[in-house]
Motif scaffolding. Structure first.
Motif, mmCIF file in Angstrom:
data_model
loop_
_atom_site.group_PDB
_atom_site.id
_atom_site.type_symbol
_atom_site.label_atom_id
_atom_site.label_comp_id
_atom_site.label_asym_id
_atom_site.label_seq_id
_atom_site.Cartn_x
_atom_site.Cartn_y
_atom_site.Cartn_z
ATOM 1 N N GLU A 80 0.906 -1.168 -0.116
ATOM 2 C CA GLU A 80 -0.103 0.076 0.043
ATOM 3 C C GLU A 80 0.671 1.204 -0.124
ATOM 4 O O GLU A 80 0.338 2.335 -0.356
ATOM 5 N N ASP A 81 2.277 1.118 0.269
ATOM 6 C CA ASP A 81 3.056 2.434 0.253
ATOM 7 C C ASP A 81 3.852 2.431 -0.722
ATOM 8 O O ASP A 81 4.017 1.535 -1.536
ATOM 9 N N ASP A 82 4.201 3.862 -1.165
ATOM 10 C CA ASP A 82 5.379 3.923 -2.213
ATOM 11 C C ASP A 82 6.651 3.210 -1.891
ATOM 12 O O ASP A 82 6.716 2.953 -0.495
ATOM 13 N N MET A 87 10.593 1.119 1.995
ATOM 14 C CA MET A 87 11.980 0.781 2.211
ATOM 15 C C MET A 87 12.438 1.441 3.593
ATOM 16 O O MET A 87 13.361 1.015 4.364
ATOM 17 N N ARG A 88 11.750 2.645 3.786
ATOM 18 C CA ARG A 88 12.367 3.254 4.913
ATOM 19 C C ARG A 88 11.614 2.647 5.975
ATOM 20 O O ARG A 88 12.355 2.521 7.155
ATOM 21 N N GLN A 89 10.381 2.292 6.171
ATOM 22 C CA GLN A 89 9.719 1.385 7.314
ATOM 23 C C GLN A 89 10.487 -0.011 7.596
ATOM 24 O O GLN A 89 10.555 -0.342 8.748
ATOM 25 N N ARG A 90 10.795 -0.541 6.332
ATOM 26 C CA ARG A 90 11.654 -1.664 6.588
ATOM 27 C C ARG A 90 12.966 -1.529 7.195
ATOM 28 O O ARG A 90 13.196 -2.493 8.014
ATOM 29 N N ALA A 91 13.567 -0.625 6.937
ATOM 30 C CA ALA A 91 15.019 -0.216 7.484
ATOM 31 C C ALA A 91 14.769 0.145 9.047
ATOM 32 O O ALA A 91 15.677 -0.317 9.763
ATOM 33 N N LEU A 92 13.741 0.884 9.422
ATOM 34 C CA LEU A 92 13.639 1.154 10.888
ATOM 35 C C LEU A 92 13.226 -0.061 11.391
ATOM 36 O O LEU A 92 13.645 -0.171 12.517
ATOM 37 N N SER A 93 12.304 -0.836 10.794
ATOM 38 C CA SER A 93 11.993 -2.259 11.517
ATOM 39 C C SER A 93 13.115 -3.299 11.815
ATOM 40 O O SER A 93 13.421 -3.786 12.928
ATOM 41 N N MET A 94 14.209 -3.137 10.723
ATOM 42 C CA MET A 94 15.132 -3.960 10.760
ATOM 43 C C MET A 94 16.289 -3.464 11.890
ATOM 44 O O MET A 94 16.507 -4.490 12.465
ATOM 45 N N LEU A 212 19.273 10.160 3.276
ATOM 46 C CA LEU A 212 20.279 10.538 2.357
ATOM 47 C C LEU A 212 20.258 9.160 1.001
ATOM 48 O O LEU A 212 20.555 9.472 -0.181
ATOM 49 N N ILE A 213 20.357 8.097 1.571
ATOM 50 C CA ILE A 213 20.360 7.036 0.563
ATOM 51 C C ILE A 213 19.360 6.595 -0.229
ATOM 52 O O ILE A 213 19.325 6.748 -1.432
ATOM 53 N N LEU A 214 18.219 6.885 0.481
ATOM 54 C CA LEU A 214 16.940 6.923 -0.456
ATOM 55 C C LEU A 214 16.731 7.793 -1.256
ATOM 56 O O LEU A 214 16.048 7.844 -2.366
#
Length: 224
Positions: A80-82, A87-94, A212-214
């Motif tokens: 449901e997300d762009d 990717m940001r949420q996945r990184a924070l969760s990781m 920055l990476i995103l």
């Protein structure tokens, strides 16, 4: 007093691979991976060490399963997300998961026989980027850049000699005392104007670097 019969006893939880892996993760969280042994694991689940081999083939199989268990805790990219939000949420969760299981840092990508949760996670990340319009090559570059940053930051954070803002400030003051400003002006400037400023928390650096990476990946792929 009426003696307790077998019917009165609490039912014994049957041993399973999932229960063994969960106990192993808990032990590693508490004492580190180096302290994990089949004997201690057997004690934790109430069986002899040899009984564990019904559920895990060997120590390597146990470690594979533990890593796969850790992957189940990481949020998969949402459809449901762009891509950037996902990717940001996945990184924070990781990063949150790795902070709970610090023993797993450095081992997540080392499995020669990855489990289903590991494969599902990787496939979901790749799929998110491909659906966003990333080429196969740029998808590989993006995955490598993101994971190198996430794992690297987690490793550095794990090894820092402080955990709280107060400990950070105390260490910074101690370093300043050993590093006179006239000899190390830039170190003194960073410490006094940034690290010792009110509300400073090293963990906040993670999101700055991640964005920055995103942003860079967005420009490289010319995707929205």
């Amino acid at each position: 007093m009426t003696p307790r019969t077998g019917r009165d006893r609490a039912p014994r939880i049957p041993l399973s691979r999932q229960r063994v892996l969960h106990a192993a993760v808990v032990l590693a969280d508490e004492s580190g991976l180096e302290a994990l042994s089949m004997r201690k694991l057997g004690e934790a689940v109430g069986v002899e060490a040899m009984s564990l081999y019904t559920h895990v083939a060997n120590k390597e199989d146990l470690l594979n399963g533990m890593i796969d268990s850790v992957f189940t805790e990481i949020d998969l990219p949402s459809d449901e997300d762009d891509w950037k939000t996902a990717m940001r949420q996945r990184a924070l969760s990781m990063r949150q998961v790795l902070s709970r299981h610090r023993w797993a840092i450095g081992l997540m990508e080392s499995r020669a026989s990855p489990g289903p949760a590991t494969l599902r996670h990787h496939d979901a990340v790749l799929g998110c980027l491909r659906k966003a319009g990333f080429s196969v090559a740029l998808t590989a570059h993006a995955y490598s850049a993101l994971d190198s940053y996430i794992y690297g930051f987690a490793l550095q954070e794990r090894d820092l000699p402080f955990d709280t803002p107060d400990e950070t400030a105390e260490l910074a003051q101690a370093i300043l005392a050993q590093a006179p400003a006239d000899q190390y002006p830039h170190l003194a400037e960073l410490t006094t104007e940034h690290i010792l400023s009110p509300g400073y928390d090293y963990s906040d650096e993670f999101e700055f670097g991640l964005d920055l990476i995103l942003d860079g990946l967005q420009r490289a792929g010319q995707v929205t």
